[in-house]
Structures are given as structure tokens and as C-alpha cells.
Design an enzyme around this catalytic site. Structure first.
Site, PDB file in Angstrom:
ATOM      1  N   LYS A  85      78.916  -1.342  27.733  1.00 19.90           N
ATOM      2  CA  LYS A  85      78.265  -0.237  28.426  1.00 19.90           C
ATOM      3  C   LYS A  85      78.313   1.012  27.561  1.00 19.90           C
ATOM      4  O   LYS A  85      79.304   1.254  26.864  1.00 19.90           O
ATOM      5  CB  LYS A  85      78.984   0.011  29.764  1.00 19.90           C
ATOM      6  CG  LYS A  85      78.309   1.016  30.689  1.00 19.90           C
ATOM      7  CD  LYS A  85      79.056   1.127  32.017  1.00 19.90           C
ATOM      8  CE  LYS A  85      78.432   2.146  32.955  1.00 19.90           C
ATOM      9  NZ  LYS A  85      79.176   2.244  34.235  1.00 19.90           N
ATOM     10  N   SER A 143      76.479   2.083  38.348  1.00 24.98           N
ATOM     11  CA  SER A 143      75.877   2.602  37.132  1.00 24.98           C
ATOM     12  C   SER A 143      75.849   1.586  35.991  1.00 24.98           C
ATOM     13  O   SER A 143      75.125   1.791  35.020  1.00 24.98           O
ATOM     14  CB  SER A 143      76.633   3.851  36.669  1.00 24.98           C
ATOM     15  OG  SER A 143      77.958   3.504  36.320  1.00 24.98           O
ATOM     16  N   SER A 174      80.645   0.895  40.420  1.00 21.81           N
ATOM     17  CA  SER A 174      79.662   0.755  39.344  1.00 21.81           C
ATOM     18  C   SER A 174      79.694  -0.571  38.594  1.00 21.81           C
ATOM     19  O   SER A 174      78.788  -0.847  37.810  1.00 21.81           O
ATOM     20  CB  SER A 174      79.815   1.894  38.336  1.00 21.81           C
ATOM     21  OG  SER A 174      79.220   3.058  38.852  1.00 21.81           O
TER      22      SER A 174
END
Ligand SMILES: [Mg+2]
Ligand SMILES: [Zn+2]
Lengths: 109, 487, 473
Positions: B77, B152, B176
Site C-alpha cells: 500500500k 482505504s 481499512s
């Protein structure tokens, strides 16, 4: 319709604390949105928290500290390379004294 | 190379047998990502040349039989720092930022032989539940390109679900990892707060943030936690508890396990198909020898409000460092210092980040602290106590991960409250610092449904055990998205 | 109209740890810009602070030295504000539960003794340094993260002179506690000063004026004197005092307005989530208490009451911990207190001054200096010889060995001196006559002759004694 309306002046004040500027169009837009989130926040008022201690952290660690052993990671050049503006090994910023609000500021400690 | 039908153990065998080299695998992985990602936009940046070099190096050294990750391509990420590889947090503020050090998790993965092929898309600074708040554009859900992948860590989830990659790191502050895992029909674990070092994770809500992984199955997930967990001298909040081998007891089953099912998680706000899927899962567990009983977590409904006060407050402070002075975006037309600050920040941050900064700044400001920040911290104590009481009698909690399956792109972007309510079932876990995992548990109109397992602090082992048992006795993880259309 | 002045001081002292408070970067002064910085000091994305244990220990030590109550569960908070020298845009400090509370400093001022009570003290990080040029300012982050202790006094100081005496005493205590070198020229002690003036009889305090970051005791005093006068004049003219932050101008001796307090900052303090809680144990506190050096006031009493020194001497010897420790060791090694005191204030101080060095950087040891003093006391060497021996001592040479090697032993034995005295008397009949005719100076000449014959080794006192005996026969 939000019950707990936050005013545009409040939003402006908060934005200035955070060093953000909002355009003429953005101000009512954010004010409305923040107002509805504030309504959500107000739901906490119905929770009785008398005698409840706040929880600020949930790590299981206590007294975690580092020994006083100096280390130079030798990152100076790499750090300077990433900076938008440097001169002679220093970070360069527009003159601090020029601006009235900042002229009145001294390093805090 | 597409990973839809693969697991890490199988790929590791292929590498060990010499059926494929790490370099070939990496190249095919990159090629497939380049093709697939035109539809998904799951990646912000690929690590093309460096990944190929790294894989060659692993090939030369030889695949490590003792490390499942040796020569294995993975994705990271884009709020996790990678040395010499741009790390943007999906923000204009850091769109030109190249870290000068690796996050601890990145170092650990590299030491295990994993090949980082690229950085995945996300909501800016991890603030969002849809991966629509990215300066690089939204990621699409591989099950239906008109739906959000969640957020996210939406890029990581979509990349794994679409078979672009076998595993990806995510971060979870209020859901997330778990919410996008649920929306994409994959496995996502948010470990106990302090289980994984946060050194090198771009901070959002420091007392909530945890790094975890998104994988195609439970076993792979446990294997990755084995590598990334552990104390780090750079993160004093990281736990010094010993890290067990999370795969060791994974096949032991759930016989005798006492599972709690909180009724607040099956309230009227929860979609009927989701509710049914979880109740059916409860039956599965019972059949496998566990007991499942309804319990109450009465302060669940206050989680969202308390969370958005606390996490936004921490974020408002954490994000003050982005000022255009030492790194990152600096506005071109600032004539003085005050303008430098205001213009760099106002131009560099997107709207959602600004909203949270303002909410947090307000909650901490003079006169508001007691009524907002401190009040929310007290509610946090109540939520923590709710969980403690349940764990006095139960080994694990099962619940839906989200109240609904993935929603349409653009459907919630202008209504922050409805977007925030999305995390109502995942937030309490972060408030209490507990481990939480989402695993596939069904479908609703072709979109995946996630089941959330919540464990005692540092008891990820039991969750993997229960997750594995469920997975072995269901086939939800064997359904694959047909990218570009419904199943 | 007569007035009451109320002064409170917030003093920042830089600790002498090896590394910074929240990063392992070297905590050194005067290096090339940004040399001692890393990603933590620059407030990079993804970095986390790590607490230096020594800083927490130093905070407890300071608390013990100042009679403060150590908090068992102090915690760190963030103080949020934007400034180029503050890279995270927050300072990690202790706001809600500081390191310690209460305590006092006993000062001697205007012939009286007064207790200055303390509000609290806390540990925190220092900021970097901005320098201002034309069009641009420049940031050096070497000092960012240097450990500070901030000691906040109650508003109980009632004159600029008292403020000065408080700072001097505080400086001495900190110096003796060993946690800081308190080098004023390096800015390692700085004061934020608050002063409020009101007419006698008025209960309520008037608004206060604040001066920030004053880095010399003299400037503090002069700034306060100026403010005291300025505020009195305003009040006498019927005006009111506005709450302001003012700056002391060293060149003009005046204070000028920086800002009014209406637009006060909102620092949005909250608990630092990146640092785990602290649980200070009794064991740790006791350990630090055992290690705490004796404070100057106690040493002074000891010097006067037990060793018979004048209070002037006691004051001079306790100016620095180094000097006082050195003196204490000499006493332990068997030196005469008065002689040791004289030597330290005389020869040793002169040596330090002319060489611009500190005692710890010399080769002088308490043991060697004590030996030297005892040689003089026993009459083994003359004071004149002692000068040479002292020079050797500054080079690290042991006095007994030096004296032996250079044959510097003084001739004090009467049986050895008597024949030389007799010889001088017979060789100088004129001087003997002069002496008997009342010319006292003649004796001096005769002593000189004996000294000459012994090449300066004779003990002059003994020579004089023998001469007197012979002449008065
Ligand atoms: Mg302070
Ligand atoms: Zn301070």
C-alpha cells in the site's frame, strides 16, 4: 438539517488554525458537511461517562525507552536532496520576518 | 501470470521445483498487472526494474525452502515507505516524495525474500472507505467495475481479488483492511495494535493504525503475519510479546471454541443478505463443534462518532508536518512564509483530508477538548470494557464486516456521514486495539459478503484457526470475479 | 503611589545527554548545520519518537535536587503550532501530567533568605534554529530534539534582583546535580519572564507582561527593571496594563511590543499517542536520589561549620561542582582546609584563567595538590620552591618525586645550618656590628648571605631563628 450548526466563522477559524484556506465556494460547502458530522458527534452526549477514565492509547507497553547512545544515521545529504529549497546545507524558506503574524512569533519551547 | 487459482504454498512449490524462476514470475506478474490495471487502477506505481533485479538476486541465491515468501511477488500500500520508490499516500502533497528509508515491514518482507512489485492505490492518507479519494483516481471493484473496492486499502484489495497479485500489505485505522477485503471477497487481517511495527507507515490515527495483509486465503495471511509481526526498537508502541507461528495450529479446527455473536452487529441497519450470511456461518461453526451465542456490545453505535473525533484529532496533528518546507509539495506562488504554509497545504490536500483535519483541529481546540476529544476517549473506554466483558466468557467474536456489500462509485462522496457510517462494524475493533479479520462468507447480487472475526489481544492464532476451518468448509473463496462484468 | 512587583520565571535548561530526547542523533552543540539530524529530527512521514531514558532520569534528578514531588505517571503531550524550526509542527512536551510538581529554591537576597516555590517542571524537546537573511530565512535542525527541562516558578519573586539571585542559585543547583553544563554562551539556560505590577493595597494582580527566551541573567534583570519602571509609569498616569508579549532589546535596554495576548495561540494539546505510558518506580527514584550529589548550600555549611572556612571562601569554592568536588577530595586526601582553599583560589584559579581551561581538563589531581600543600606545611619545601612544584603538578608530575629529582628539599635541620650561620657571622663582622648598633636591616643581609651559601635551600624561618639566637648571645 443539521441541529448543531457550526458557523462559517468557526469553520474559518479552524481552517486558519490548520493553515488551510477555503475559497468563497468551499466555505459554505465545508460548513454544511462539517455541521452534519458535528451532529453525529453530538450523539455522544447521550452516553453517561461520569467516573469513566479516558483511553488515549492501547499499547501493551509500559516504560519503553531507549538507552542514551548517540547514533548518526548519516542522512543529511539525502534529507537535503528531498527538500524543495536548500542553500549551504540549510533549508531555505521565504523570509520569516516579512510577514506580520510570523514576525511576532518566536520559536516556542 | 494471474493468481486467481493460486495460493502461496503452491507458488512456492513451483519456485522450489524450478518450474518457474522468481524473475519469470515477477515479469509475468508485472505484465498481467499492466494489462488488468487499465480497468482497475489498483496500482499507483510499479517497481518494474527494481523488482526484476530483486527477483534475479533471489534466483541467484536460490529459493529459500524455509521461507514461503522467497521470490514471491507482493504489493505494498502506498502509505508504507519504500526506500528509493515513490510513496505518495495517494496525495498531491507527496506525489513527488521518494523515501530515504524502508518501513520495518518492508525490510522484513525483503529479508524473507519477497519481491515488491509496486505500490497500491488508496484513499488519500488512508482517509476514506472507497478509494475514491485518491489524487490518482479511484480504484474499481473487480467484481463490478461500477462499484467501489472499499477503502482505504482498496488498491491492495482489488489487486489481490483480481489475481494481479497473491498478497498485498494494507493498513487499517478504522476498517481499512477488513472493509475492502469484505467488498472484494478476500481475506484481510488487522492485527492487534502493537503486533506490527508502524515505523515507516505514514501516520493517520496513531493510536489506531496497524499494518496487516490482504490475501486470497487464510493460510497465506497467517504466513505473512509470521514475517511482519514483532517488536521494533523504532516503534515503542510495538509489543515485545513473542510472535508465535500463526500457521502451526491453523488446522486444529474449532471444536469447543466459544464464539460470541453481538446482536448490535445484526441490527436493522445491516443488509438482510449480509445478516443471513452471518447467521448461516454461525450454523457452520456450530456444525464444526463450536458454540455460538448472542451477546451484547452496547456501546457499538457510539463507535463511529468517537472514532471520527479521536482519529481526526490525531490526524490533524500528524498531518501538520506537510508544510512544503522539508519535503513534498511546495506551492509555487508563495510570497512569504504564511502563504507558503497555507498555499502548500490547501493545494496539496484533497477535500476529505481537509474535512478530517478541520474536524480534528476543532475537536482539540480551546474550549472543545473536554466536550469532544476527552469525551470520545471516555467512550473509547466503554467500548473497550464491552469487549473485555465478552472475552471473559468467549474466545472469539463473529460478526459481519460491513452492513452492506460494496456500493456504487460516486454514491457517497458528497455525504461524509453516510460514508463514515460504513465503518460502523469495523471501528470498534480499532478503538479497542483488538485483532480483526474479514473472510469471504457469501454473496449478495454477485457482490461478496465478508465475515469479521474479532479476537482477544494478540490472539490472532485462534482467529486464523477459526478462519481456516470456515474456509475449508465453504467455497466462497473459490468464486472469482470476471473483471469487467458481473460474475 | 507605591507598588508591588510580581515576577514568575519559566527557565529552560538544556540537558547534557549524549543523544537527543526522541531520536538517537548526537546531541552536540556547534556542529555544521544539519549534521546531527535524521529523519526523526526532520519530522519525516512514517517516523516515530523513542524516549531517551537518561532524559527521564535527569528530570527526576532535577526534581529531587529542587525538592519537587516526582509524578509516578508523567506523560508526554503534543503542543501544536507551525514554525519552520518545528518540523512536526508539534512539540513533544509534558502538559497535563508533568515530570514533577512543587519544590523550592532557597535564595539569599538583600541580606535575607527567601524560598522561591516552584509550580512544576517538565521535560520536552527543543526546536531547531532559524536564521534570518534578506528575502529568505534558513533552518538548521541540529538543535531540534535537544532535551530540555523547563522549571516553572510560582509568581513569588518580588524584584528584578531577586529574579537574578534565583537564576544564579538555580543555575548552581542544576550544575551540581550534574544534568546540565549550563553553558550560557551556548544558550543552554534561557528564561521566559512574566512580570506584573500593581499598587500596594490592590489585591488583584494586573495583567502581566511576558518576555520570551532571554538568555542572560543580566538581560533578565535589566528587562525586568525596565518593565517595572514602564508599568509603574503607566499606572501613575492612570493607565491600565495590557497583557502583552514583549521583547528585550539588549542594545537599547528597552522592551518592545511583540504581540498582544488577545490573539493568543491555541496549541491544541493532547496526549502523545506514539509514546507508551511511564510508571516511575520507587526503586528508580531511590537509585537516583542515592546518586544525587550534595547541593552547594549543604556543602557551604559543611565548609564553614566543620572546616572553619570563611563564608566567602565557602562561596567561591561552591561556584562550580568541579571545584567543590576537587576540594572535597583534597580534604579526604589529608589537605589542610584553609591551605587547600587558598591554593585553589590562588595558584589554581590563576592557572585556569591564564590557560582558559576548566579544572577537569587539566592534569592537576587532588592527590598531587594535597601532597604539594603538605610539603609546604611541613617545611620540606619553601613557598618559592612550591611554585616550581606546582608547575610540575600541572604537568601531572608527582610532587615528592619532583622534589627528590631536583634536590629541592629545604634545609631546615639546625645542626646542618648552624655551621653555615656561624661562618656567615665571622665573615661579616661589619654587619654584626651594624645589627648591634640597632640597624635591623643588617639581619636581612645576613639571612640573604646564608640563603646564597645554601643556594636558596635553607629554610628562611630557621635561618632567621638561628641568626637571632647567635646575635643575641
Ligand atoms: Mg513547555
Ligand atoms: Zn518549554
Amino acid at each position: 438539517m443539521p441541529k448543531n450548526e457550526i458557523s462559517e466563522d468557526q469553520v474559518k477559524h479552524v481552517a486558519s488554525l490548520a493553515n488551510l484556506s477555503l475559497s468563497k465556494d468551499q466555505l459554505p460547502y465545508f460548513t454544511k458537511q462539517l455541521g452534519s458530522v458535528m451532529d453525529l458527534f453530538e450523539t455522544l452526549n447521550s452516553v453517561n461517562t461520569d467516573d469513566v477514565k479516558p483511553t488515549y492509547s492501547i499499547t501493551d507497553q509500559v516504560n519503553a525507552m531507549r538507552d542514551d547512545i548517540p547514533q548518526n544515521w548519516n542522512e543529511k545529504q539525502a534529507l537535503l536532496r528531498n527538500a524543495p529549497d536548500v542553500k549551504d546545507g540549510l533549508i531555505r524558506v521565504p523570509e520569516i520576518m516579512q510577514n506580520r503574524k510570523n514576525r511576532d512569533r518566536e520559536s516556542e519551547d | 501470470m494471474n493468481y486467481l487459482n493460486k495460493n502461496m504454498t503452491g507458488v512456492h512449490k513451483q519456485l522450489m521445483n524450478g518450474d518457474i524462476t522468481s524473475e519469470e514470475l515477477t515479469k509475468q506478474t508485472l505484465d498481467n498487472i499492466k494489462k488488468t490495471d487499465t480497468k482497475l487502477n489498483a496500482f499507483i506505481d510499479l517497481n518494474d526494474s527494481k523488482a526484476l533485479d530483486d527477483s534475479k538476486a533471489v534466483d541467484q541465491k536460490g529459493i529459500d525452502a524455509s521461507s514461503l515468501l522467497s521470490g514471491m511477488p507482493i504489493a505494498i500500500k502506498d502509505n508504507i515507505l519504500t526506500k528509493d520508490l515513490k510513496t505518495t499516500a495517494a496525495s498531491k502533497m507527496l506525489s513527488n516524495f521518494t523515501p530515504i528509508f524502508d518501513a520495518t515491514v518492508v525490510k522484513k518482507l525483503a529479508a524473507a525474500g519477497a519481491i515488491n512489485v509496486g505500490k497500491t492505490n488508496m484513499d488519500e492518507f488512508a482517509m476514506g472507505s472507497s478509494t475514491e479519494h485518491s489524487v490518482f483516481g479511484p480504484t474499481h471493484n473487480p467484481w463490478n467495475l461500477n462499484k467501489v473496492p472499499g477503502g482505504s486499502s482498496g488498491g491492495s484489495a482489488a489487486a489481490v481479488a483480481s489475481g494481479e497479485i497473491i498478497a498485498a500489505l494494507g493498513s487499517d485505522t478504522g476498517g481499512s483492511i477488513r472493509q475492502p477485503a469484505a467488498f472484494n471477497g478476500i481475506v484481510g487481517m488487522k492485527p492487534t495494535y502493537g503486533r506490527v511495527s508502524r515505523w515507516g507507515l505514514i501516520a493517520f490515527g496513531s493510536s489506531f493504525d496497524q499494518i496487516g495483509s490482504l490475501t486470497r486465503n487464510v493460510y497465506d495471511n497467517a504466513s505473512i503475519l509470521n514475517v511482519i509481526a514483532g517488536h521494533d526498537k523504532h516503534d515503542l508502541t510495538s509489543s515485545d510479546k513473542a510472535v508465535p507461528d500463526y500457521t502451526q495450529n491453523i488446522k486444529k479446527g474449532v471444536k469447543g471454541l466459544k464464539i460470541a455473536l453481538p446482536e448490535e452487529y445484526l441490527s436493522d441497519g445491516t443488509d438482510k443478505n449480509v445478516k443471513d450470511a452471518i447467521l448461516k456461518a454461525a450454523e457452520t461453526y456450530k456444525k464444526l463443534g463450536a458454540t455460538v451465542e448472542k451477546v451484547s456490545l452496547p456501546h457499538t453505535k457510539y463507535g463511529v462518532a468517537a472514532y471520527y473525533i479521536l482519529a481526526s484529532s490525531e490526524a490533524s496533528s500528524n498531518l501538520q508536518r506537510y508544510d512544503g518546507i522539508r519535503y513534498g509539495y511546495r506551492s509555487k506562488d508563495a510570497n512569504n512564509l504564511a502563504e507558503l504554509y497555507v498555499k502548500s497545504r490547501s493545494e496539496g490536500f484533497g477535500d476529505e483530508v481537509k474535512r478530517r483535519i478541520m474536524l480534528g483541529t476543532f475537536s482539540l481546540s480551546a474550549g472543545a477538548f473536554d466536550a469532544y476529544f476527552k469525551k470520545a476517549a471516555k467512550v473509547r473506554t466503554l467500548i473497550l470494557d464491552d469487549f473485555k466483558k465478552v472475552f471473559d466468557h468467549y474466545d472469539m467474536i463473529m460478526a459481519p464486516t460491513t452492513s452492506t456489500p460494496a456500493f456504487d462509485l460516486g454514491s457517497k462522496t458528497s455525504d461524509p456521514v453516510s460514508m463514515y457510517m460504513n465503518d460502523v462494524l469495523t471501528i470498534p475493533v480499532n478503538m479497542a486495539g483488538l485483532p480483526g479479520m474479514s473472510i469471504p462468507a457469501g454473496f449478495s447480487d454477485g457482490m461478496p459478503i465478508g465475515m469479521q472475526l474479532i479476537g482477544r489481544p494478540f490472539d490472532e492464532g485462534t482467529m486464523y484457526q477459526a478462519g481456516y476451518a470456515f474456509e475449508q468448509n465453504t467455497d466462497f473463496h473459490k468464486h472469482f470475479p470476471k473483471i469487467g462484468g458481473a460474475k | 503611589m507605591n507598588f508591588i512587583t510580581t515576577i514568575g520565571l519559566e527557565v529552560h535548561i538544556e540537558l547534557n545527554t549524549k543523544s537527543k530526547i526522541f531520536s538517537p542523533s548526537p546531541d552536540e552543540y556547534g556542529d555544521e548545520a544539519n549534521n546531527n539530524t535524521n529523519v526523526i529530527d526532520w519530522g519525516y512521514p512514517g517516523v516515530l519518537p523513542t524516549t531517551n531514558k537518561q532524559v527521564v532520569a535527569d528530570g527526576i534528578t532535577a526534581a529531587l535536587a529542587l525538592h519537587s514531588k516526582v509524578n509516578r505517571h508523567p506523560h508526554f503531550d503534543r503542543k501544536n503550532y507551525f514554525y519552520p524550526d518545528n518540523p512536526k509542527a508539534y512539540q513533544i512536551t509534558q502538559h497535563d501530567i508533568p515530570d514533577a510538581q512543587g519544590g523550592y529554591v532557597t535564595i539569599h537576597t538583600g541580606g535575607k533568605t527567601k524560598k522561591i516555590t516552584l509550580t512544576e517542571m517538565h521535560i520536552e524537546e527543543d526546536a531547531g534554529k532559524n536564521t534570518h537573511g534578506i528575502k529568505y530565512s534558513y533552518v538548521d535542525l541540529n538543535r531540534q530534539g535537544a532535551p530540555l527541562i523547563e522549571i516553572v516558578s510560582d509568581p513569588v519573586i518580588s524584584s528584578p534582583q531577586e529574579a537574578y539571585d534565583y537564576l544564579e542559585t538555580l543555575r548552581q543547583i542544576i550544575l551540581f546535580s550534574g544534568i546540565s553544563d549550563v553553558k550560557m554562551e551556548e544558550g543552554s539556560m534561557r528564561a521566559d519572564v512574566n512580570i506584573s505590577v500593581r499598587p500596594i493595597g490592590q489585591k488583584k494582580l494586573n495583567n502581566r507582561i511576558e518576555m520570551k527566551n532571554v538568555n542572560s541573567f543580566n538581560y533578565v534583570k535589566r528587562g525586568l527593571e525596565y518593565e517595572e519602571k514602564r508599568q509603574r509609569q503607566i499606572l501613575m498616569a492612570g493607565g491600565t496594563i495590557q497583557a502583552q508579549t514583549r521583547r528585550f532589546n539588549e542594545n537599547t535596554g528597552k522592551t518592545t511590543l511583540m504581540r498582544t495576548k488577545e490573539n493568543a495561540d491555541d496549541y491544541r494539546y493532547f496526549p502523545e499517542p506514539d509514546l507508551p505510558s511511564l510508571d516511575i518506580s520507587d526503586e528508580w527514584i531511590n537509585e537516583l536520589r542515592d546518586e544525587l550529589p550534595e547541593m552547594p548550600s549543604k556543602r557551604k555549611h559543611h565548609y564553614v561549620d566543620d572546616l572553619g572556612l570563611s563564608s566567602y571562601d565557602a562561596n567561591v569554592l561552591t561556584q562550580t561542582k568541579q571545584m567543590s568536588d576537587f576540594f572535597d577530595q583534597m580534604i579526604k586526601d589529608g589537605a589542610d582546609a584553609k591551605m587547600a582553599s587558598n591554593y585553589l583560589q590562588g595558584n589554581v584559579s590563576a592557572y585556569l584563567n591564564s590557560n582558559q581551561i576548566e579544572l577537569k581538563d587539566t592534569k592537576i589531581t587532588p592527590k598531587n595538590l594535597t601532597t604539594l600543600i603538605n610539603l609546604v606545611k611541613k617545611g620540606t619545601i619553601s613557598t618559592k620552591m612550591a611554585k616550581k612544584v606546582f608547575k610540575a603538578v600541572t604537568n601531572g608530575v608527582e610532587p615528592n618525586q619532583f622534589v627528590k629529582k631536583h634536590g629541592m628539599v629545604q634545609l631546615s635541620d639546625p645542626s646542618q645550618l648552624k655551621p653555615i650561620v656561624d661562618n656567615v657571622l665571622t665573615s661579616n663582622p661589619q654587619s654584626v656590628d651594624d645589627f648591634h648598633n640597632g640597624k635591623d636591616r643588617a639581619k636581612g643581609f645576613l639571612v640573604g648571605q646564608v640563603m646564597k651559601k645554601t643556594r636558596g635551600k635553607a629554610n628562611p624561618q630557621m635561618v632567621s631563628k638561628l641568626l637571632s639566637e647567635a646575635l643575641n648571645k
